[in-house]
Scaffold this motif. Structure first.
Motif, short mmCIF file in Angstrom:
data_model
loop_
_atom_site.label_atom_id
_atom_site.label_comp_id
_atom_site.label_asym_id
_atom_site.label_seq_id
_atom_site.Cartn_x
_atom_site.Cartn_y
_atom_site.Cartn_z
N ARG A 81 0.83 -1.20 0.00
CA ARG A 81 0.00 0.00 0.00
C ARG A 81 0.87 1.25 0.00
O ARG A 81 0.42 2.30 -0.43
CB ARG A 81 -0.90 0.03 1.24
N ARG A 82 2.07 1.14 0.50
CA ARG A 82 2.96 2.31 0.57
C ARG A 82 3.52 2.60 -0.81
O ARG A 82 4.30 1.85 -1.34
CB ARG A 82 4.10 2.04 1.55
N LYS A 83 3.10 3.72 -1.34
CA LYS A 83 3.57 4.12 -2.67
C LYS A 83 4.76 5.06 -2.58
O LYS A 83 5.39 5.35 -3.58
CB LYS A 83 2.43 4.79 -3.44
N GLY A 113 5.51 9.92 5.12
CA GLY A 113 5.66 9.37 3.79
C GLY A 113 6.06 10.50 2.85
O GLY A 113 5.52 11.60 2.93
N TRP A 142 -4.21 5.56 8.76
CA TRP A 142 -3.80 5.46 7.37
C TRP A 142 -4.37 6.68 6.65
O TRP A 142 -5.57 6.84 6.52
CB TRP A 142 -4.30 4.17 6.72
N ASN A 200 0.99 7.82 2.55
CA ASN A 200 0.86 6.59 3.35
C ASN A 200 0.16 6.88 4.68
O ASN A 200 -0.88 7.50 4.70
CB ASN A 200 2.23 5.93 3.58
N GLU A 201 0.77 6.44 5.79
CA GLU A 201 0.21 6.70 7.10
C GLU A 201 0.24 8.20 7.38
O GLU A 201 1.04 8.93 6.80
CB GLU A 201 1.01 5.99 8.21
#
Length: 185
Positions: free
Chosen positions: A30-32, A54, A125, A79-80
């Motif tokens: 999920r972390r782009k 992020g 998130w 991200n978060e």
């Protein structure tokens, strides 16, 4: 014996199926954007401040007003939600903030200021579940447009003095400065 096997299997199924699921970390897929850290230690007061965020990139996109809408709560990165930790009390844009960890959100505006939010709800998130009931504080800080384009969203500390520093947030052609003051021992 044959009648006992279904009972044992049903019991085993119930025991394994009724457990609470293990808490999961956000899926790395999920972390782009990469994770980045800005940190400083104020020596006279022995105060450590760390910001984990992020770090998205511009990649030829229109950032503010499109990717990041104006007048809406933004996770201040990717991200978060961004988190700021301080080991001792600080003055954050003129407001007292006790030692602890806070989610850092912002509300970008097209005009000359942004709202910066410290929220007590951690491990969010993005800003999808943001709830203003958990806000610790909101402050208005100036923003300015620069000629220089910053490709990667960056948070850093600058102008480190005996009793103060600034948190600088830069992305695209926007620059935000949040003053931080330390208490001497």
């Amino acid at each position: 014996m044959h009648k006992l096997i279904p009972v044992l299997l049903a019991g085993l199924f119930l025991l394994t199926g009724c457990r609470e699921p293990e808490p999961q970390e956000p899926d790395a897929d999920r972390r782009k954007s990469p994770i980045a850290i800005a940190q400083t230690t104020h020596q006279p007061s022995n105060t450590y401040v760390k910001i984990v965020y992020g770090q998205p990139y511009k990649n030829d996109r229109q950032i503010f007003g499109e990717l990041v809408p104006y007048n809406e709560v933004w996770r201040t990165g990717a991200n978060e939600a961004t988190e700021i930790t301080t080991t001792k009390e600080i003055m954050f844009a003129g407001e007292t903030v006790p030692a602890g960890t806070y989610a850092l959100f912002s509300i970008p505006r097209k005009e000359d200021s942004w709202t910066i939010i410290l929220n007590k709800e951690l491990a969010q998130w993005g800003a999808f579940d943001y709830n203003s009931k958990h806000d610790f504080l909101r402050v208005e800080v100036p923003t300015l447009s620069t000629d220089k384009v910053t490709e990667a969203f960056t948070i850093r500390f600058s102008d480190i003095q005996e009793d103060s520093t600034n948190i600088i947030m830069e992305w695209d052609q926007a620059r935000v400065k949040i003053p931080v003051t330390f208490s001497n021992p």
